[in-house]
Every structure is written in structure tokens, then in C-alpha cells.
Design an enzyme around this catalytic site. Structure first.
Site, PDB file in Angstrom:
ATOM      1  N   ALA A  62     -30.765 -23.885  29.359  1.00 54.31           N
ATOM      2  CA  ALA A  62     -30.794 -22.197  29.793  1.00 54.31           C
ATOM      3  C   ALA A  62     -30.255 -21.718  27.806  1.00 54.31           C
ATOM      4  CB  ALA A  62     -29.032 -21.874  29.527  1.00 54.31           C
ATOM      5  N   GLY A 101     -29.510 -26.243  32.025  1.00 56.93           N
ATOM      6  CA  GLY A 101     -30.175 -25.509  33.334  1.00 56.93           C
ATOM      7  C   GLY A 101     -31.889 -26.556  33.716  1.00 56.93           C
ATOM      8  N   GLU A 104     -30.912 -28.727  35.706  1.00 56.68           N
ATOM      9  CA  GLU A 104     -30.459 -27.934  36.974  1.00 56.68           C
ATOM     10  C   GLU A 104     -31.432 -27.589  38.291  1.00 56.68           C
ATOM     11  OE1 GLU A 104     -27.276 -26.467  34.559  1.00 56.68           O
ATOM     12  OE2 GLU A 104     -25.995 -27.186  36.013  1.00 56.68           O
ATOM     13  N   GLU A 124     -23.926 -30.371  28.265  1.00 67.37           N
ATOM     14  CA  GLU A 124     -23.562 -28.857  28.224  1.00 67.37           C
ATOM     15  C   GLU A 124     -21.691 -29.505  27.444  1.00 67.37           C
ATOM     16  OE1 GLU A 124     -25.116 -29.498  31.083  1.00 67.37           O
ATOM     17  OE2 GLU A 124     -26.401 -28.186  31.593  1.00 67.37           O
TER      18      GLU A 124
HETATM   19  N1  T1G Z   1     -31.589 -22.376  23.914  1.00 62.97           N
HETATM   20  C1  T1G Z   1     -31.885 -22.099  22.711  1.00 62.97           C
HETATM   21  N2  T1G Z   1     -33.142 -22.620  21.339  1.00 62.97           N
HETATM   22  C2  T1G Z   1     -33.043 -23.632  22.198  1.00 62.97           C
HETATM   23  C3  T1G Z   1     -32.709 -24.929  23.026  1.00 62.97           C
HETATM   24  C4  T1G Z   1     -31.763 -23.174  23.879  1.00 62.97           C
HETATM   25  N3  T1G Z   1     -31.090 -24.375  25.054  1.00 62.97           N
HETATM   26  N4  T1G Z   1     -32.876 -25.827  22.288  1.00 62.97           N
HETATM   27  C5  T1G Z   1     -33.184 -25.679  21.789  1.00 62.97           C
HETATM   28  N5  T1G Z   1     -33.607 -24.742  20.943  1.00 62.97           N
HETATM   29  C6  T1G Z   1     -34.413 -24.446  19.449  1.00 62.97           C
HETATM   30  C7  T1G Z   1     -33.548 -24.502  18.540  1.00 62.97           C
HETATM   31  O1  T1G Z   1     -31.967 -24.108  17.985  1.00 62.97           O
HETATM   32  C8  T1G Z   1     -34.235 -24.584  17.357  1.00 62.97           C
HETATM   33  O2  T1G Z   1     -34.504 -23.201  17.126  1.00 62.97           O
HETATM   34  C9  T1G Z   1     -35.917 -25.264  18.490  1.00 62.97           C
HETATM   35  O3  T1G Z   1     -35.279 -24.831  19.945  1.00 62.97           O
HETATM   36  C10 T1G Z   1     -36.302 -26.841  18.003  1.00 62.97           C
HETATM   37  O4  T1G Z   1     -34.417 -26.813  18.453  1.00 62.97           O
HETATM   38  C11 T1G Z   1     -26.612 -23.105  32.934  1.00 62.97           C
HETATM   39  C12 T1G Z   1     -25.289 -23.438  30.194  1.00 62.97           C
HETATM   40  C13 T1G Z   1     -34.455 -30.029  23.351  1.00 62.97           C
HETATM   41  C14 T1G Z   1     -33.179 -32.072  22.451  1.00 62.97           C
HETATM   42  O5  T1G Z   1     -28.244 -28.598  25.067  1.00 62.97           O
HETATM   43  O6  T1G Z   1     -30.843 -31.003  22.204  1.00 62.97           O
HETATM   44  O7  T1G Z   1     -28.297 -24.811  29.647  1.00 62.97           O
HETATM   45  O8  T1G Z   1     -34.555 -23.539  14.523  1.00 62.97           O
HETATM   46  O9  T1G Z   1     -34.360 -28.444  15.648  1.00 62.97           O
HETATM   47  O10 T1G Z   1     -34.975 -32.126  17.331  1.00 62.97           O
HETATM   48  O11 T1G Z   1     -25.634 -25.794  32.997  1.00 62.97           O
HETATM   49  O12 T1G Z   1     -33.464 -29.031  20.870  1.00 62.97           O
HETATM   50  O13 T1G Z   1     -36.868 -24.021  15.812  1.00 62.97           O
HETATM   51  O14 T1G Z   1     -35.996 -21.471  15.660  1.00 62.97           O
HETATM   52  O15 T1G Z   1     -33.045 -29.196  18.090  1.00 62.97           O
HETATM   53  O16 T1G Z   1     -36.825 -31.721  19.180  1.00 62.97           O
HETATM   54  C15 T1G Z   1     -27.952 -26.803  27.176  1.00 62.97           C
HETATM   55  C16 T1G Z   1     -29.839 -27.814  23.671  1.00 62.97           C
HETATM   56  C17 T1G Z   1     -27.767 -26.017  27.278  1.00 62.97           C
HETATM   57  C18 T1G Z   1     -29.914 -29.381  24.871  1.00 62.97           C
HETATM   58  C19 T1G Z   1     -34.805 -31.157  21.056  1.00 62.97           C
HETATM   59  N6  T1G Z   1     -29.138 -27.685  26.611  1.00 62.97           N
HETATM   60  N7  T1G Z   1     -31.273 -28.386  22.575  1.00 62.97           N
HETATM   61  O17 T1G Z   1     -34.833 -31.656  19.847  1.00 62.97           O
HETATM   62  O18 T1G Z   1     -35.691 -29.718  18.225  1.00 62.97           O
HETATM   63  S1  T1G Z   1     -26.599 -24.376  27.672  1.00 62.97           S
HETATM   64  C20 T1G Z   1     -28.990 -28.435  25.602  1.00 62.97           C
HETATM   65  C21 T1G Z   1     -31.355 -30.135  22.410  1.00 62.97           C
HETATM   66  C22 T1G Z   1     -27.254 -25.090  29.539  1.00 62.97           C
HETATM   67  C23 T1G Z   1     -26.601 -24.675  32.058  1.00 62.97           C
HETATM   68  C24 T1G Z   1     -26.082 -24.921  30.691  1.00 62.97           C
HETATM   69  C25 T1G Z   1     -32.812 -30.036  21.251  1.00 62.97           C
HETATM   70  C26 T1G Z   1     -33.659 -31.171  21.881  1.00 62.97           C
HETATM   71  P1  T1G Z   1     -36.095 -23.196  15.450  1.00 62.97           P
HETATM   72  P2  T1G Z   1     -34.440 -28.909  18.191  1.00 62.97           P
HETATM   73  P3  T1G Z   1     -35.676 -31.524  18.604  1.00 62.97           P
END
Ligand code: T1G
Length: 692
Positions: A62, A101, A104, A124
Site C-alpha cells: 500500500a 498489499g 495481497e 506490515e
Molecule cells: N509506500 C510509499 N512509498 C514507498 C513504499 C510504500 N509502500 N515503499 C518504499 N517507498 C519509497 C521510499 O520511501 C523511497 O522513497 C523509495 O520508495 C525507495 O524506497 C494493506 C497496509 C520495497 C524493499 O512495508 O521495504 O501494504 O526516499 O529506499 O532500498 O496489507 O522500500 O525515494 O522518496 O526503501 O530499494 C507494506 C516498504 C506496506 C514495503 C525497496 N510494504 N518498502 O527498498 O528502496 S503496508 C512495505 C520497502 C501494506 C496492506 C498494508 C522497500 C523496498 P524516496 P527504498 P529499496
């Protein structure tokens, strides 16, 4: 180009999500997916649908940036249900990481094929959340309750092959042409038709699996709410109907989303990604080469730093001027590699490769060829100046000259060279190969590309690099002195060491201040205080710690400090001798003793942190309050779910912090409790540190 597009390949419709940088499920992506699933389902020329992503990864979850704002339709759970309800087979083609998500969405698809290097996961829990778009109900139906909980409670992604074995995906592509293989796979799926997880049941769950999971989280996820709620959702999946389970999950997801814990953890996520953006240094500034390093000083820090650089693939020479010391350093690096192999962290080949890139030298070795020289000798300015003067004459032009000092002035060290622009502070935290934090201390004259190179080195070493200014103790230790100062005063005023530690541990700190002192060595702080000329004229100031050091009680390393330690044990045991010493000294100093509440202990220690952090922001030593939060969460065990000291102040209100500090000033005097200018401004205007 919109965030989602559709194209037809023969009788297969291909939906492509294109929402850089990680294809997060923003509102436009959700709307596009819903629109094109319906379009393809109605398209008589289409027999099957593939959902794939452009860019470097499948959907990473998400859009966390949308959290905390009013949710926009279509809501993700509805999009997920719509995909699964599609009358034609829908296939997810996964590359990179399908997370949260994103996974999912893939679970709502009827089939899943992944590139061999792809991974899938539900992280999450790291955000204080739980999978809120059916993950807690679908994954157990695919892989069983135990495995599903393991994935959701660890939050760790699972690589494609393992996911295939678990049944979480159906195919691993044999080639790099994922789309071609997905298209061929889609043709097979047409014959089978849609296969929906919602129609499946969770396989028989072995007895005790939930009890085991609860025992695990009791230790690891102290005080967090989402792990328990994840377990409850999976229990629901094993006992109730699918729709009932979805409703159960939704309720608990919203509970997590509304919690301060998730707010803190989401702040931590973004804060750790913002630290790499230094105001005033643009993207055009590139890093210098970081292939080879010389580490000067073969002590604990030096060998830890050398090992960290070797583990990152660099060539490293460890240098010392003492034969025995150098031999000890070499041995400890060999032991670290062997330990890594024994623990299964690295392979025998990794160890061999690392040792092949490692050398040691009594002289200045091959300083002349090194890209970066990191000095890690005693905290003594004269010795450091002598070393920097020497390497200045030998190091190649453009080499980075770094000092691992934890308190001394970078500018003074830089002045010992003819190239102050190449000098920077790299303050590693012990153990240097484990602690994630790296304080990058810029001197007045440090060049921008040396700062950028240091941030790149932090990334290379798998650390979080935070750029800070030059002052005594930089940011982390400067704030630690205030936090520990209050802990020391509380001892004299009547709070037992073990009570102070227990209160702060229960509040969320990884370890109480007295146990930390014994671990680091009370003599370390003692020496640092002796180097200072600005200590307050107050006989109570760190009085207990100083007495213990002067008695030879340094802490764990001498078997006793604030606490007693039985041989071979690191468990702190209260020492009646210390309790008596404190009582007698308080009497001699005329300090009235009293019962002290847990709340006062937390406020005295944590608000002292916040006030000093505000001063540090006032002085520009830290550029963003989030930088201070990242430092304290990654270097000092501040609870991540509280988001760091400055975020915590924003959460409880800077007005409340300011008012309490004014009370402390009136009660204990302005010497330690004068509110900082910035805190006063925010506290009297209802402002937040995050707004700066
Ligand atoms: N939403 C918005 N921005 C995100 C994002 C996300 N989910 N994930 C990463 N970014 C942005 C981050 O802030 C950075 O921005 C850029 O992307 C590169 O990220 C309903 C509720 C995917 C493994 O927890 O683990 O889904 O600084 O530096 O090292 O069940 O990002 O460039 O402006 O980390 O290559 C669940 C979180 C969400 C994954 C990539 N998903 N992200 O790593 O790049 S909750 C997560 C990561 C959800 C549902 C629930 C990592 C990555 P900027 P980065 P990276």
C-alpha cells in the site's frame, strides 16, 4: 503514461502497473487495476489476464504516504476481492519484491509466477500493522497457519524457490523473460479456469502452533500490539468462514492503523529514508571510489570496522604500530569470519573471499593506494593529530581521511592536514560490524562529495548514515550525557539502579542506563568527562559513576560496576554495597532521598533527551528532527514504535514537554533544566519538531 495500462497479446490481456519508484498501491493504481480487470473480464477477445509491473519491482505494498489521511476509494480490500471474483483466470507475474498489499494483490490472483530472483512477503508488522487486504485470511489457506504466521510475524520476504515449495506461488520462471513465461503459463491456466483461495480451507493446524507463536512474540515484540492481532486473525482463518475472517481482519487492521505504535514505526520508516538527503547537497554530487580501505588501529573498534568493510566487498588493510595489538586485531577478524560461517550467516567461500581481500601491516601499509583511511585509535587528540599529519603526506589525492572519534573535534583533526576538505568523522557504534548507526560528522571544511561518499559507505556497509555537525559528543552522545545525568541524579535522590533500568526497559528502551554503563564500561565515560573543561561545578554530577570507577568497578569487564556479575554471566545483579555507597554519598552531599515514581524517572530521562535534541536543532548540529530520531533508534535502543525522542515529543505534545521541563527548572534549577529556545517556541505555539 498513467499509473496502470492494459495491452493485449493474442487472447491474453496484460495489465501493467507503472508507478515508480516501487509501484505502491496509490489511489490511481487501485482505480486502474479495478478498471482494467473489469474491462478485460468484459472483453470477448480475452481469455486470461496477467497483472505485472514496470520498473524494478512488483507492487511493494500500500502507499504508506497515504496513511493517516482520509482513505480514498476504491479501497484496497475491494480491489483485491474484485480481482479474485474475475470470471477469467488472473495471473500475477512477480519480479523484485511483492510485499504487503502487493503480495495481497498477487494472492487475489488465481495463479502466481515469479522470476527466480523475486521474493514475496507481508512486512506490515514492521509498520505496526497487519496485512489489511486479506493477507491474514488468504496466506494461511495457501501455506498453513504456522508458516503464514512465521512470514507475517517476522515480516521477512521469502525468495521465489522457497515460496514455490511452500505453495505461496505456482511457478518460478526458468528464464529472465518473465512475461513470455507468464503468457505461456496463462494459456495453461485458461484450461483450469479461476482458482480462488477464498474457496480453500486452512490445512489441519498442528496443536500448539498458536501457543508457540505467542511465546515467540512475548520475547521479541515486547509491548507491540500488531503481532498478537496477527495471531488472532490467523486463528480466525482456521475457525471461521472467509467473509467473517475478512471482517475480523479489517477491524484489527484499523485498530493497528490508529495506534501511536504504527504512527511511530511509519515515521521511523520514512525518517530512515530521508537521512540520506542532506539539505544543500544535490543529487549531482557523486561519491568517490570506495573499493579499498586502510583502518588504523587494530583494537575492538578498528577490527570491527575492518570486518564491516570486508563484509561489504572492500579490500582492507588493518594497521597498527604494535605487533601484539595487530596480531589480536587480525585474530579477531578471522574469528568474526569463522563465527559468521558457524552461524550460517556467510558461506566458507565468503569467508575465504573476505580473507583474500584482507591484509595487515605494522607501518602505514598501503595507505598510499587506499580510497579511504579510517583512523580508530585512542581518544587522544595528540595521537590523532600525529596520525593525520603522517597520512596526509602519504595518502593519494582524493583519498578520504576519516576519524572514528566519538567526541573530539573534527576541525582540529582536519587542521593537522593540508587537505581539510577530505577529512570527515565516521563515528561507528560498538560493535562496529553490528550496530546499524553511523554518525557522519562534517567538519567546517569537509567537501560535499566526501559527505556523499560517507553516506554511500554507510549504505555499502548496510548501516544508516546520519550527517551531523561537529560539537562535543556530536548528536547521540551529547544527548546521552543528559539522559544518563538524570539517571545518576535519580540514584542519589532515592531510585535504585535496578528500578530505574526496569522502568525505562518497560517503557521501551532496549536496556536501562545503568546496565548500559556497565556494558560500555563506566571508565569510558569517566575518561571522556576528565577531558572536558566545561563540566558543571556540581559535586553531584555523575558522582556515583565516578566513585565506582575510582574503586575499579568499571562494569562487566571488571565483574562489577553499578551491578555485580557472576563469572561468565552478563546478568546484572543488584549490589547492596553499591546501594550503601549511594545512600552514604547522598547523605554526605546533603541530597534528600525520597520515593520516586516511574513516571518521574521516564520524564526526567526522556525529556532531558528532548530538550538537548531541541538545542542541537537550534544550533544546526542536526538539520532535521528526524535525523535525531534515527540516531536514537539505531544507536541507543530507543523504542522504534515511539519513533525517536523528537517524534515522541510531537506525539505527546511539545506543550506538555515544555510545561514539565519548566516545572523541573523550578524544582531542580536552571543549570540542567532551562528549556531550549526552540522547545519554548514550539511548546508555547503548539508546534511540532516535524514541522521545522
Ligand atoms: N509506500 C510509499 N512509498 C514507498 C513504499 C510504500 N509502500 N515503499 C518504499 N517507498 C519509497 C521510499 O520511501 C523511497 O522513497 C523509495 O520508495 C525507495 O524506497 C494493506 C497496509 C520495497 C524493499 O512495508 O521495504 O501494504 O526516499 O529506499 O532500498 O496489507 O522500500 O525515494 O522518496 O526503501 O530499494 C507494506 C516498504 C506496506 C514495503 C525497496 N510494504 N518498502 O527498498 O528502496 S503496508 C512495505 C520497502 C501494506 C496492506 C498494508 C522497500 C523496498 P524516496 P527504498 P529499496
Amino acid at each position: 503514461m498513467s499509473a496502470v495500462n492494459i495491452e493485449r497479446h493474442g487472447r491474453i490481456s496484460l495489465i501493467v502497473v507503472d508507478n515508480p519508484p516501487v509501484n505502491a498501491l496509490s489511489q490511481t493504481v487501485r482505480a486502474g487495476l479495478e478498471k482494467y480487470i473489469e474491462e478485460a473480464e468484459a472483453d470477448v477477445e480475452c481469455d486470461a489476464i496477467i497483472i505485472s509491473c514496470a520498473g524494478r519491482t512488483f507492487i511493494a505494498g500500500a502507499d504508506i504516504k497515504e496513511f493517516g489521511k482520509p482513505p480514498l476509494e476504491p479501497f484496497l480490500p475491494d480491489v483485491v476481492s474484485r480481482i479474485e471474483a474475475c470470471e477469467k483466470p488472473v495471473i500475477a507475474a512477480i519480479h523484485g519484491t511483492a510485499l504487503g498489499g502487493g503480495f495481497e494483490i498477487a494472492l487475489a490472483c488465481h495463479y502466481r509466477i515469479a522470476h527466480a530472483t523475486a521474493a514475496v512477503g507481508l512486512p506490515e508488522v514492521h509498520l505496526g500493522l497487519l496485512p489489511g487486504a486479506s493477507g491474514t485470511q488468504r496466506l494461511p489457506r495457501l501455506v498453513g497457519a504456522g508458516q503464514a504466521m512465521a512470514m507475517m510475524l517476522s515480516g521477512k520476504p521469502v525468495k521465489a524457490r522457497e515460496a514455490l515449495e511452500l505453495g505461496a506461488i505456482d511457478r518460478v520462471a526458468d528464464s529472465d523473460d518473465l512475461l513470455a513465461e507468464a503468457t505461456r503459463f496463462a494459456e495453461d491456466c485458461i484450461k483450469q479456469g479461476p482458482r480462488r483461495i477464498c474457496d480453500m480451507k486452512v490445512a489441519e493446524t498442528e496443536p500448539g502452533v498458536f501457543e508457540t507463536a505467542r511465546k515467540e512474540i512475548a520475547g521479541k515484540s515486547r509491548g507491540l500490539i500488531s503481532p498478537e492481532l496477527i495471531i488472532q486473525c490467523v486463528e480466525k482463518a482456521t475457525s471461521g468462514g472467509f467473509e467473517e475472517g475478512l471482517a475480523f481482519e479489517r477491524e484489527r487492521f484499523l485498530e493497528c492503523m490508529a495506534s501511536p505504535q504504527s504512527d511511530g514505526l511509519r515515521h521511523a520508516f520514512f525518517a530512515e529514508r530521508q537521512v540520506g538527503k542532506v539539505p544543500g547537497i544535490g543529487k549531482a554530487v557523486s561519491s568517490r571510489s570506495l573499493e579499498s580501505a586502510v583502518v588504523i588501529g587494530a583494537g575492538t573498534m578498528g577490527s570491527g570496522i575492518a570486518y564491516a568493510c570486508l563484509s561489504a566487498g572492500m579490500s582492507v588493510t588493518l594497521v597498527d604500530n604494535d605487533d601484539a595489538g595487530l596480531a589480536r586485531g587480525v585474530k579477531s577478524i578471522e574469528n568474526l569470519f569463522s563465527g559468521g560461517v558457524q552461524r550460517g550467516k556467510i558461506s566458507e567461500a565468503d569467508k575465504e573471499d573476505g580473507l583474500n581481500r584482507f591484509s595487515s601491516s605494522l607501518g602505514y601499509g598501503n595507505v598510499a593506494d587506499a580510497d579511504i583511511i579510517i583512523e580508530a585509535v585512542f581518544e587522544n587528540m595528540a595521537i590523532k593529530k600525529e596520525i593525520f599529519g603522517a597520512i596526509d603526506k602519504i595518502a593519494k589525492p582524493g583519498a578520504i581521511l576519516a576519524t572514528n572519534t566519538s567526541t573530539l573535534s573534527i576541525d582540529e583533526i582536519a587542521a593537522a592536514t593540508g587537505r581539510p576538505g577530505d577529512v570527515i568523522g565516521l563515528h561507528f557504534f560498538s560493535p562496529a560490524h553490528i550496530m546499524r548507526l553511523l554518525e557522519i560528522v562534517r567538519g567546517e571544511k569537509t567537501a560535499d562529495d566526501v559527505i556523499v561518499s560517507s553516506l554511500e559507505l554507510a549504505r555499502k556497509l548496510g548501516k544508516v548514515g546520519v550527517v551531523v555537525g561537529n560539537c562535543f559528543g556530536f548528536v547521540g552522545n551529547r544527548m546521552l550525557y543528559c539522559y544518563a545525568r538524570e539517571s545518576q541524579f535519580l540514584l542519589l535522590e532515592g531510585a535504585a539502579p535496578e528500578f530505574i533500568d526496569q522502568v525505562l526497559f518497560d517503557w521501551g528502551m532496549a536496556m536501562g542506563p545503568n546496565a548500559v554503563g556497565d556494558l560500555a564500561g563506566l571508565d569510558v565515560g569517566y575518561k571522556a568527562r576528565k577531558e572536558r573543561s566545561d563540566l558543571p561545578d556540581d559535586p553531584r554530577f555523575y558522582r556515583v559513576a565516578d566513585m565506582l570507577v575510582e574503586m575499579g568497578r568499571y562494569g562487566q569487564k571488571t565483574g562489577k560496576g553499578m551491578y555485580l556479575y557472576e563469572a561468565g554471566s552478563r546478568k546484572p545483579l543488584p549490589d547492596p554495597e553499591v546501594a550503601k555507597l549511594i545512600r552514604d554519598e547522598a547523605k554526605r552531599l546533603g541530597v534528600a532521598r525520597r520515593d520516586i515514581s516511574a513516571e518521574e524517572i521516564i520524564e526526567r530521562c526522556v525529556y532531558a533527551l528532548i530538550n538537548e535534541g531541541a538545542r542541537i536543532l537550534d544550533e544546526g548540529i542536526a538539520r532535521k528532527s528526524a535525523d535525531i530520531d534515527v540516531i536514537w533508534m539505531n544507536g541507543y535502543g530507543f523504542p522504534r514504535h515511539r519513533g525517536g525522542p523528537m517524534h515522541f515529543a510531537d506525539t505527546i505534545g511539545t506543550d506538555r514537554v515544555y510545561a514539565t521541563i519548566c516545572e523541573f527548572r523550578d524544582r531542580f534549577g536552571p543549570l540542567y533544566w532551562e528549556p531550549s529556545k526552540l522547545l519554548k517556541e514550539l511548546g508555547t505555539s503548539g508546534g511540532k519538531f516535524a514541522d521545522l
